[in-house]
Design a protein around this motif. Structure first.
Motif, PDB file in Angstrom:
ATOM      1  N   TRP A   1       0.826  -1.218   0.000  1.00  0.00           N
ATOM      2  CA  TRP A   1       0.000   0.000   0.000  1.00  0.00           C
ATOM      3  C   TRP A   1       0.857   1.263   0.000  1.00  0.00           C
TER       4      TRP A   1
ATOM      5  N   THR B   1      -8.970  -1.682   1.725  1.00  0.00           N
ATOM      6  CA  THR B   1      -8.138  -0.614   2.281  1.00  0.00           C
ATOM      7  C   THR B   1      -7.493  -1.111   3.573  1.00  0.00           C
TER       8      THR B   1
ATOM      9  N   TYR C   1      -3.892   9.476   1.451  1.00  0.00           N
ATOM     10  CA  TYR C   1      -4.762   8.298   1.368  1.00  0.00           C
ATOM     11  C   TYR C   1      -5.924   8.523   0.401  1.00  0.00           C
TER      12      TYR C   1
ATOM     13  N   LEU D   1      -7.766   5.096  -0.873  1.00  0.00           N
ATOM     14  CA  LEU D   1      -7.892   4.227   0.299  1.00  0.00           C
ATOM     15  C   LEU D   1      -8.755   4.837   1.391  1.00  0.00           C
TER      16      LEU D   1
END
Length: 386
Positions: free
Chosen positions: A48, A311, A358, A363
């Motif tokens: 991520w 996420t 983010y 996410l």
């Protein structure tokens, strides 16, 4: 800048995690190392990472080696070099989840760190830096120092302290220990980010955010960039066998964090106070379960609304982190070695940067900021709230 051949070779253990990726980015952007090897069980492509961190890992001087550092053979392979050994080693690798069992912590913290430190000693690393935990003592009135009598208040920190003690018994190991306060910055998931997510949730449930204890509960902080520069600084300026705290000058409290979160999401908040919180502590596990359940449903709905299928972010906060325990640290000792904090206190812009990152990665549900998502509680939830 020194020629590439004059720059040191750095081994980063646990380098794809939150702190590790920022440290790698710090080394690459400042052209500090001739070679950077990252050893981790999670590949960069599955960690991520944002574009900036992925770019750092794509730099020619960076090599990723898939490693399970609980396994001694994997540790040996992480250190293995065909030419010259690594000059500096930092260990960010460890089990970082709260609420785990004793065997999980022993294997993922104590056994892992002992494996790595023993090989670092045998390979004659010029400096080995072990990153542990600031949760070593709950001190309300005075910030605790490196030489204070310790009473770790989380199970994770108790195992980190065991690591600190065993390092001193490894022959020929040149090492320093870093105890960070709550680490925040781009890529953070477990430090301050859950409180950001909770703030977003309360904006769209249109409720007042209520928190245990008081606004004066100490939750000292340090920016991940300061932690990265501190590790690099201690490679050459740290004194072997010494412990160094990392906590900024802002003396961050729960009240300050809550105020910044409320400004971002335009919500109201209040604290339950010591008396009501102490009453809740009698049945703490049930209270915490109810709190987390209350947050998870609207978070899941918001993610579904924005088509976020997967996420790593969650508003879940473990019970250990909701006790009346002060994270109150004196971070001045490292300054005596010439280190300077570039982020002297937590600011609103720092938290916005985490959120923006983010959102750009898809996410975090953007609708929680724009107002496109309106949460409607289920009948069961309405009954619980009344």
């Amino acid at each position: 800048m020194a020629a590439s051949s004059e720059r040191p070779r750095v081994l980063v253990l646990g380098g794809t995690g939150f702190i590790g990726r920022n440290f790698v980015h710090y080394l690459v952007t400042n052209e500090l190392a001739s070679k950077i090897r990252v050893a981790d069980k999670v590949p960069p492509q599955m960690a991520w990472m944002n574009k900036r961190h992925l770019a750092a890992f794509s730099n020619p001087c960076v090599e990723f080696k898939h490693s399970n550092l609980i396994n001694p053979t994997s540790v040996e392979n992480a250190f293995a070099s065909d030419d010259v050994p690594f000059d500096y080693v930092v260990n960010f690798a460890a089990e970082t989840k709260y609420g785990q069992s004793e065997p999980v912590y022993h294997e993922g913290i104590v056994h892992l760190s002992e494996n790595c430190a023993k090989v670092a000693a045998r390979c004659k690393a010029k400096m080995y830096v072990e990153v542990t935990s600031g949760q070593m003592l709950s001190s309300e009135k005075k910030p605790y120092k490196e030489d204070s009598k310790l009473e770790p208040w989380t199970n994770l920190a108790r195992h980190k302290l065991e690591v600190e003690r065993l390092l001193g018994n490894i022959p020929d190991l040149t090492y320093t220990i870093v105890r960070p306060a709550v680490v925040y910055g781009v890529g953070d998931r477990q430090g301050l980010t859950p409180r950001l997510l909770i703030g977003a949730i309360y904006r769209y449930t249109k409720e007042k955010m209520k928190m245990l204890w008081t606004r004066d509960l100490h939750m000292n902080t340090v920016h991940v960039d300061d932690l990265s520069s501190a590790v690099w600084h201690l490679f050459t300026k740290g004194q072997s066998g010494q412990v160094y705290h990392l906590a900024d000058k802002g003396n961050t409290t729960q009240g300050k964090i809550s105020e910044l979160v409320s400004q971002i999401f335009e919500i109201h908040y209040e604290f339950m106070g010591s008396i009501l919180s102490t009453m809740a502590r009698v049945n703490m596990s049930s209270v915490v379960e109810d709190i987390n359940d209350k947050h998870m449903s609207p978070w899941a709905d918001a993610c579904q609304h924005d088509n976020i299928v997967n996420t790593p972010l969650t508003p879940f906060i473990d019970q250990e982190l909701l006790y009346n325990k002060h994270l109150h640290m004196d971070g001045s000792k490292i300054e005596q070695t010439g280190f300077n904090y570039h982020y002297p206190e937590l600011q609103l812009s720092n938290l916005r940067q985490v959120l923006d990152d983010y959102i750009q990665m898809g996410l975090f549900p953007k609708s929680l900021l724009t107002g496109d998502f309106q949460y409607t509680p289920t009948d069961d939830q309405e009954d619980e709230e009344h």
